[in-house]
Design a protein around this motif. Structure first.
Motif, PDB file in Angstrom:
ATOM      1  N   ALA A   1       5.120 -14.023   8.744  1.00  0.00           N
ATOM      2  CA  ALA A   1       4.463 -13.103   9.682  1.00  0.00           C
ATOM      3  C   ALA A   1       4.752 -11.651   9.300  1.00  0.00           C
ATOM      4  O   ALA A   1       3.894 -10.770   9.448  1.00  0.00           O
ATOM      5  N   GLU A   2       5.974 -11.406   8.808  1.00  0.00           N
ATOM      6  CA  GLU A   2       6.366 -10.049   8.424  1.00  0.00           C
ATOM      7  C   GLU A   2       5.477  -9.562   7.263  1.00  0.00           C
ATOM      8  O   GLU A   2       4.963  -8.449   7.274  1.00  0.00           O
ATOM      9  N   THR A   3       5.301 -10.431   6.269  1.00  0.00           N
ATOM     10  CA  THR A   3       4.480 -10.079   5.115  1.00  0.00           C
ATOM     11  C   THR A   3       3.032  -9.857   5.535  1.00  0.00           C
ATOM     12  O   THR A   3       2.388  -8.893   5.122  1.00  0.00           O
ATOM     13  N   ARG A   4       2.526 -10.759   6.385  1.00  0.00           N
ATOM     14  CA  ARG A   4       1.128 -10.625   6.817  1.00  0.00           C
ATOM     15  C   ARG A   4       0.929  -9.330   7.619  1.00  0.00           C
ATOM     16  O   ARG A   4      -0.107  -8.671   7.491  1.00  0.00           O
ATOM     17  N   ALA A   5       1.923  -8.962   8.420  1.00  0.00           N
ATOM     18  CA  ALA A   5       1.801  -7.732   9.217  1.00  0.00           C
ATOM     19  C   ALA A   5       1.715  -6.513   8.293  1.00  0.00           C
ATOM     20  O   ALA A   5       0.931  -5.590   8.538  1.00  0.00           O
ATOM     21  N   VAL A   6       2.499  -6.529   7.211  1.00  0.00           N
ATOM     22  CA  VAL A   6       2.461  -5.403   6.261  1.00  0.00           C
ATOM     23  C   VAL A   6       1.094  -5.361   5.572  1.00  0.00           C
ATOM     24  O   VAL A   6       0.508  -4.286   5.388  1.00  0.00           O
ATOM     25  N   MET A   7       0.569  -6.535   5.214  1.00  0.00           N
ATOM     26  CA  MET A   7      -0.743  -6.563   4.560  1.00  0.00           C
ATOM     27  C   MET A   7      -1.841  -6.069   5.508  1.00  0.00           C
ATOM     28  O   MET A   7      -2.722  -5.304   5.100  1.00  0.00           O
ATOM     29  N   ASP A   8      -1.774  -6.498   6.766  1.00  0.00           N
ATOM     30  CA  ASP A   8      -2.775  -6.041   7.739  1.00  0.00           C
ATOM     31  C   ASP A   8      -2.704  -4.524   7.884  1.00  0.00           C
ATOM     32  O   ASP A   8      -3.726  -3.836   7.909  1.00  0.00           O
ATOM     33  N   ALA A   9      -1.476  -4.017   7.953  1.00  0.00           N
ATOM     34  CA  ALA A   9      -1.313  -2.565   8.101  1.00  0.00           C
ATOM     35  C   ALA A   9      -1.864  -1.844   6.869  1.00  0.00           C
ATOM     36  O   ALA A   9      -2.500  -0.793   6.983  1.00  0.00           O
ATOM     37  N   ALA A  10      -1.656  -2.428   5.681  1.00  0.00           N
ATOM     38  CA  ALA A  10      -2.138  -1.786   4.444  1.00  0.00           C
ATOM     39  C   ALA A  10      -3.661  -1.732   4.444  1.00  0.00           C
ATOM     40  O   ALA A  10      -4.260  -0.731   4.049  1.00  0.00           O
ATOM     41  N   ARG A  11      -4.298  -2.795   4.912  1.00  0.00           N
ATOM     42  CA  ARG A  11      -5.776  -2.797   4.962  1.00  0.00           C
ATOM     43  C   ARG A  11      -6.255  -1.755   5.963  1.00  0.00           C
ATOM     44  O   ARG A  11      -7.182  -0.994   5.687  1.00  0.00           O
ATOM     45  N   ASP A  12      -5.577  -1.763   7.096  1.00  0.00           N
ATOM     46  CA  ASP A  12      -5.898  -0.802   8.151  1.00  0.00           C
ATOM     47  C   ASP A  12      -5.784   0.629   7.678  1.00  0.00           C
ATOM     48  O   ASP A  12      -6.599   1.488   8.018  1.00  0.00           O
ATOM     49  N   ALA A  13      -4.766   0.872   6.882  1.00  0.00           N
ATOM     50  CA  ALA A  13      -4.473   2.236   6.440  1.00  0.00           C
ATOM     51  C   ALA A  13      -5.383   2.662   5.288  1.00  0.00           C
ATOM     52  O   ALA A  13      -5.372   3.811   4.885  1.00  0.00           O
ATOM     53  N   GLY A  14      -6.155   1.717   4.729  1.00  0.00           N
ATOM     54  CA  GLY A  14      -7.099   2.086   3.667  1.00  0.00           C
ATOM     55  C   GLY A  14      -6.542   1.971   2.257  1.00  0.00           C
ATOM     56  O   GLY A  14      -7.041   2.638   1.346  1.00  0.00           O
TER      57      GLY A  14
END
Ligand code: SF4
Length: 471
Positions: free
Chosen positions: A199-212
């Motif tokens: 979940a920690e890794t997925r949260a970082v990936m989601d944030a990276a997509r969000d951030a562009g």
């Protein structure tokens, strides 16, 4: 390679079992173990002067090494410093900025930075404020290409960053992110001392997509303790579901005589060589079926990712970060143990903090060793690069660039390639050397034929086995 197709890869356990041996990864040629202590600051300055004389305006690439980590991963073979004392990073940053000032002055007016990579250690060991400060310092010392044009990447340990921090990294100028994952299985994570919930890794990936962030990459390792086909199958399911743009799948090289932390891995927990090969075969099968393209060595990418596009255009090259899209860029590397590639030279900084600080205190760049390539080195480097990146080599294109007759100059090498040809790993015709899908996983073995230094004694005497297995 046809401009519209990707190199396929074929897994043949029998041939891999027969040919697997220790060998270099060719992130440089000659390899770093051939760098010489009589190459120092003076020789590096000469190389930069050479660029200036040729009014070189080639793009520049910048690598920044942050050596610190909070905890140790047992499989680690990197040059890193494990400490909870973050004060050490503050001292390091002071010296690193001094080195960046010096390099910025040296390279002023020679070219624009089109590629930046932060590696380690753990670059995000630095606090958000420290990172912002360092990026400002870099921008004050170098001209950077605009965000759309440049590739600005950072290695992230998902255990060390929040979603907020990921957004901050994007705002600080990074547009590519690579995440160390290695394996999602909790038992494997325990065995290598790297507990990192999915979940920690997925949260970082989601944030990276969000951030562009424009490209998200995941690093995996096969051959780790406690890995099985069943556990790997599950990890691959999770990786594919997470949908990264690039995947690096590294072979775990168990060399406890060289890397102390690996002594904490119980050998009985390691998969057997047969299982290890099956892990690799499974991973290739699953990733290709999921639509990833095999780039080469350990790398996979989506077909529209820049790495895959660069490969189709023949622009892929290899450097110390693995595959890269910037052919011809000179690489300036700052930080302890970092390796630069400027003109026809390689140079490596001091490997210990004390020695690195001492040279900077003397007002000198902390170059410890290096090598000036002669014509034979340059020729072999281009041959190895082409084979590694394109899986094919036009012999006449080499003859156009260098005053040689390829079949005469490389007569001994072409003779040695015959054994690979008999095994169906490559085809040699009068114009091309073409690596077949079956030979692609053994590309290191093929390149080793062109390495003049293999088997030659080193200036500093015999060394323990340093290379990992080729597969
Ligand atoms: S694998 Fe990465 S995070 Fe782990 S100890 Fe090595 S450098 Fe540090």
């Amino acid at each position: 390679m046809n401009a519209h197709t990707f190199p396929a890869v074929e897994f043949d356990a029998a041939i891999i079992g027969k040919l697997s041996q220790s060998g270099p990864r060719y992130t440089s040629y000659p390899t770093a173990d051939r760098f010489r202590p009589d190459f120092g600051y003076g020789q590096f300055l000469e190389a930069v002067a050479g660029l200036r004389m040729r009014r070189n305006r080639r793009p520049l690439s910048l690598y920044i090494h942050i050596p610190f980590c909070d905890t140790i991963c047992y499989y680690c073979g990197c040059n890193k410093i494990v400490t909870k004392d973050h004060g050490k990073a503050a001292t390091y940053l002071g010296y690193l900025k001094q080195e960046i000032d010096m390099q910025g002055r040296l390279f002023a007016g020679t070219g624009t930075i089109e590629q930046l990579h932060f590696g380690g250690g753990t670059p995000t060991y630095l606090s958000d404020r420290q990172m912002g400060d360092l990026m400002e310092h870099l921008h004050a010392n170098f001209d950077f290409a605009p965000d759309q044009q440049g590739e600005y990447s950072i290695e992230i340990d998902p255990r060390t960053v929040s979603a907020e921090r990921v957004h901050s990294l994007r705002a600080q100028g990074f547009n590519r992110i690579s995440l160390g994952v290695q394996d999602f299985d909790p038992e494997v994570q325990k065995a290598v001392n790297r507990i990192q919930p999915e979940a920690e890794t997925r949260a970082v990936m989601d944030a990276a997509r969000d951030a562009g962030f424009r490209s998200i990459s995941i690093d995996l390792i096969y051959g780790l303790p406690k890995q099985s086909l069943a556990s790997m199958e599950q990890t691959l399911d999770k990786v594919i579901a997470a949908d990264p743009d690039r995947i690096a799948l590294y072979n775990y090289a168990h060399l406890p005589h060289l890397f102390k932390p690996q002594r904490r891995i119980a050998e009985a927990d390691l998969p057997t060589p047969e299982v290890k090969l099956e892990l690799l075969a499974l991973s290739i099968r699953r990733l290709c079926a999921a639509g990833y393209v095999y780039i080469g060595m350990d790398h996979f990418a989506k077909p529209d990712d820049e790495l895959a596009v660069a490969q189709r255009q023949g622009l892929l090259q290899r450097n110390f970060q693995g595959y890269s899209t910037r052919a011809e860029a000179d690489l300036i590397s700052c930080g302890v143990s970092a390796i630069s590639a400027v003109g026809a030279t390689y140079s490596q900084n001091e490997k210990t903090l004390d020695a690195y600080y001492e040279k900077l205190d003397e007002g000198r760049l902390p170059v410890a060793r290096g090598i000036k390539l002669d014509t034979d080195d340059l020729l072999r480097r281009i041959v190895i690069q082409k084979l590694m990146c394109n899986f094919e080599l036009s012999m006449s294109s080499i003859e156009q660039a260098y005053p040689i007759r390829f079949p005469l100059y490389f007569a001994a090498e072409l003779e040695k390639l015959k054994a690979f040809e008999e095994d169906g790993l490559l085809v040699v015709d009068p114009e091309w050397i073409t690596v077949t899908p079956r030979g692609r996983l053994l590309i290191r073995n093929i390149c080793m034929v062109f390495d003049r230094y293999l088997g030659l004694p080193r200036a500093d005497g015999p060394q323990p086995l340093r290379y990992s297995k080729t597969i």
